[in-house]
Write a protein that holds these residues in place. Sequence first.
Motif: not given
Length: 155
Positions: A15-25, A35-46
Amino acid sequence: MTRRLSAALALFTTLLLAGCGYDYGTDQLGQKVASERLDGKWLVLNYWAEWCGPCRTEIPELNALAEQLKSQKINVFGVNFDNVQGEELKSASNKLGISFTVLAQDPAERFELPRSEALPVTYIIDDKGKVREQLMGEQTAAGLMAKLQALQAKN
């Protein structure tokens, strides 16, 4: 007792590992978006669409911004408003000359974004995943950079 403890520990770890990172497809090229490309970073989403005139004008500005931000912990991502997928998404992205990553799966639910009925719309999301700005209409690289710097200064 030991068996139960082991089973409980295994379940907890899963369960703990399942919560790590979100699948962005995937992106417009069909490649996985880690997920490392989005999580913990500022995003400009257009959000853009092929039929949207102002979107077409704005794309070169977003390409320039993405290039400017390469060395920083800020990423530019696009989402197709019409939710086109696969080859159609790749083709639309190519026609508009998009060089930044386009997410095939809309992350609106993840970031609790309101559905916009107007395009283009750009969201600035902070490194904690909180929407800090919703910008309606065509944006420029300079304007977005100034907005990002002002928001980060407040952070």
